[in-house]
Design an enzyme around this catalytic site. Sequence first.
Site, PDB file in Angstrom:
ATOM      1  N   TYR A 114       0.823  -1.212   0.000  1.00 22.83           N
ATOM      2  CA  TYR A 114       0.000   0.000   0.000  1.00 22.83           C
ATOM      3  C   TYR A 114       0.859   1.264   0.000  1.00 22.83           C
ATOM      4  O   TYR A 114       0.398   2.317  -0.428  1.00 22.83           O
ATOM      5  CB  TYR A 114      -0.906   0.039   1.241  1.00 22.83           C
ATOM      6  CG  TYR A 114      -2.187  -0.738   1.128  1.00 22.83           C
ATOM      7  CD1 TYR A 114      -2.185  -2.091   0.819  1.00 22.83           C
ATOM      8  CD2 TYR A 114      -3.412  -0.119   1.347  1.00 22.83           C
ATOM      9  CE1 TYR A 114      -3.367  -2.805   0.736  1.00 22.83           C
ATOM     10  CE2 TYR A 114      -4.598  -0.825   1.265  1.00 22.83           C
ATOM     11  CZ  TYR A 114      -4.572  -2.169   0.964  1.00 22.83           C
ATOM     12  OH  TYR A 114      -5.745  -2.867   0.879  1.00 22.83           O
ATOM     13  N   LYS A 162       3.534 -15.115   2.396  1.00 22.63           N
ATOM     14  CA  LYS A 162       3.723 -15.850   1.135  1.00 22.63           C
ATOM     15  C   LYS A 162       5.223 -16.081   0.982  1.00 22.63           C
ATOM     16  O   LYS A 162       5.855 -15.711  -0.021  1.00 22.63           O
ATOM     17  CB  LYS A 162       3.124 -15.033  -0.020  1.00 22.63           C
ATOM     18  CG  LYS A 162       3.087 -15.741  -1.349  1.00 22.63           C
ATOM     19  CD  LYS A 162       2.043 -16.851  -1.443  1.00 22.63           C
ATOM     20  CE  LYS A 162       2.181 -17.628  -2.736  1.00 22.63           C
ATOM     21  NZ  LYS A 162       1.316 -18.826  -2.784  1.00 22.63           N
ATOM     22  N   ASP A 187      -2.536 -18.331   0.706  1.00 19.80           N
ATOM     23  CA  ASP A 187      -3.539 -19.082  -0.069  1.00 19.80           C
ATOM     24  C   ASP A 187      -4.169 -20.174   0.792  1.00 19.80           C
ATOM     25  O   ASP A 187      -5.389 -20.353   0.836  1.00 19.80           O
ATOM     26  CB  ASP A 187      -2.934 -19.649  -1.375  1.00 19.80           C
ATOM     27  CG  ASP A 187      -1.576 -20.317  -1.196  1.00 19.80           C
ATOM     28  OD1 ASP A 187      -1.017 -20.286  -0.077  1.00 19.80           O
ATOM     29  OD2 ASP A 187      -1.064 -20.879  -2.192  1.00 19.80           O
ATOM     30  N   ASP A 242     -12.042  -9.314   5.274  1.00 21.56           N
ATOM     31  CA  ASP A 242     -13.362  -9.366   4.610  1.00 21.56           C
ATOM     32  C   ASP A 242     -13.874 -10.797   4.585  1.00 21.56           C
ATOM     33  O   ASP A 242     -15.057 -11.056   4.814  1.00 21.56           O
ATOM     34  CB  ASP A 242     -13.275  -8.863   3.149  1.00 21.56           C
ATOM     35  CG  ASP A 242     -13.582  -7.363   3.005  1.00 21.56           C
ATOM     36  OD1 ASP A 242     -13.253  -6.591   3.933  1.00 21.56           O
ATOM     37  OD2 ASP A 242     -14.135  -6.968   1.961  1.00 21.56           O
ATOM     38  N   ASP A 271      -6.214  -7.089   4.523  1.00 18.12           N
ATOM     39  CA  ASP A 271      -7.401  -6.494   3.905  1.00 18.12           C
ATOM     40  C   ASP A 271      -8.314  -7.598   3.383  1.00 18.12           C
ATOM     41  O   ASP A 271      -9.519  -7.621   3.644  1.00 18.12           O
ATOM     42  CB  ASP A 271      -6.954  -5.580   2.749  1.00 18.12           C
ATOM     43  CG  ASP A 271      -8.120  -4.924   2.038  1.00 18.12           C
ATOM     44  OD1 ASP A 271      -9.049  -4.455   2.727  1.00 18.12           O
ATOM     45  OD2 ASP A 271      -8.100  -4.873   0.787  1.00 18.12           O
TER      46      ASP A 271
HETATM   47  C1  IPM Z   1     -10.257  -1.223   4.197  1.00 23.42           C
HETATM   48  C2  IPM Z   1     -10.432  -0.692   2.802  1.00 23.42           C
HETATM   49  C3  IPM Z   1      -9.241   0.194   2.447  1.00 23.42           C
HETATM   50  C4  IPM Z   1      -7.995  -0.680   2.502  1.00 23.42           C
HETATM   51  C5  IPM Z   1      -9.316   0.908   1.095  1.00 23.42           C
HETATM   52  C6  IPM Z   1     -10.612   1.623   0.889  1.00 23.42           C
HETATM   53  C7  IPM Z   1      -8.168   1.863   0.946  1.00 23.42           C
HETATM   54  O1  IPM Z   1     -10.604  -1.729   1.906  1.00 23.42           O
HETATM   55  O2  IPM Z   1     -10.117  -0.415   5.144  1.00 23.42           O
HETATM   56  O3  IPM Z   1     -10.285  -2.436   4.373  1.00 23.42           O
HETATM   57  O4  IPM Z   1      -7.707  -1.394   1.542  1.00 23.42           O
HETATM   58  O5  IPM Z   1      -7.304  -0.635   3.512  1.00 23.42           O
HETATM   59 MN    MN Z   2     -10.898  -3.665   2.845  1.00 23.10          MN
END
Ligand code: IPM
Ligand code: MN
Length: 358
Positions: A142, A192, A224, A252, A248
Amino acid sequence: MDFSIAVIKGDGIGPEIVDQAVKALDAVGAAYGHSFAYERVLAGGEAIDECGEALPKRTVDVCKAADAVLLGAVGGWKWDSLPGGERPETALLGLRKELGLFANLRPAILFEELADACPLRPELTAGGLDLIVVRELTGGIYFGERGLRKTEDMGEAAYDVEIYSEGEVRRIGKVAFDMAGKRGGRLTSVDKANVLESSRLWRRVMTELAEGYPDVELSHLYVDNAAMQLVKNPRQFDVIVTGNMFGDILSDEASMITGSLGMLPSASLSASGAGMYEPSHGSVPKLAGLDRANPMATILSAAMMLRHSFGLAEEAAAVENAVKALLAEGYRTPDLFVEGKRLIGTSETGDIVAAHIT
Ligand code: IPM
Ligand code: MN
Ligand code: NAD
């Protein structure tokens, strides 16, 4: 006690979900005799429209001066065609970097009441689920060098560099080991290392750190495999520590096991006590203004603020218990709805949670 909170409502569903977290905080203030002073500042798409830039200096200054930052979400279709460096999301990255928020805590907890919203077979999550992703937030791909260049015969090329220093890995590792020590004593480092040099350094530093934590059992997984194990047997995980991009993605994924991405809160912390609290999800543009978004991740992020930034553990638990009470009463936002439950909107969710905080 008195606390100051910088509030960034943001874009899409951001304003409506932040309003519900504020209701919960105000209920805490009334019930426990605290006062929260909110200062609203702009970031993301709204700031681009109003001020011509995603992260105005005033926003950074107010956030630095406040006791904590509460953020909804930024981004949306309207700004998707802007050049990379001007997008709403750069505000988030800028705030994380400016405030030194290197430690991102994303707890994925499957509340008993939500067992029916988990997409996995019931036997995989029987007895609930409680894991936390500790994501490095100010390094890695990032924040590495990125750019465009011409190739000889393959047209234009684009690159983003994944880079981690020992110091960056060590400080996030310490956060994760300390946390595992206070929880179930199991830490899984995800990398990884079979391919990436940055991951080999990551794994070496984590392994070195383990010597100082004899009570924590450290294991390593390739990312993975980790993604697969999360849905195969999520109960094997206690604390997961990983880099910015893997964290990230895996957070999710972990959120869905708890019923919805709309349930996953987050805290982003610095070494010097700064804290920013936001749901792990985004601005869900398609739901903006419809009173259909789930505000619970944001409300639970406010609970994390009470605990981590203000030292108010009892008040944080009151907010979490209010969310559980709402779920136990059968209320469900659309993302969690199943037949037989009581469908509620964003605003009503905030009202019910606040009413439970006494
Ligand atoms: C998160 C989001 C952010 C990230 C994006 C919007 C920059 O996906 O906070 O998880 O990737 O960190
Ligand atoms: Mn995210
Ligand atoms: P998203 O998290 O906004 O939504 C993904 C899907 O998850 C949605 O379609 C929806 O079905 C569901 N969902 C997420 N949160 C929900 C909630 N509270 N209630 C109900 N359903 C919910 O991710 P996206 O669609 O990939 O991104 C949309 C925008 O948000 C993009 O501009 C992206 O850059 C931005 N984003 C911002 C943040 C942030 O500000 N922290 C985080 C992630 C994405």
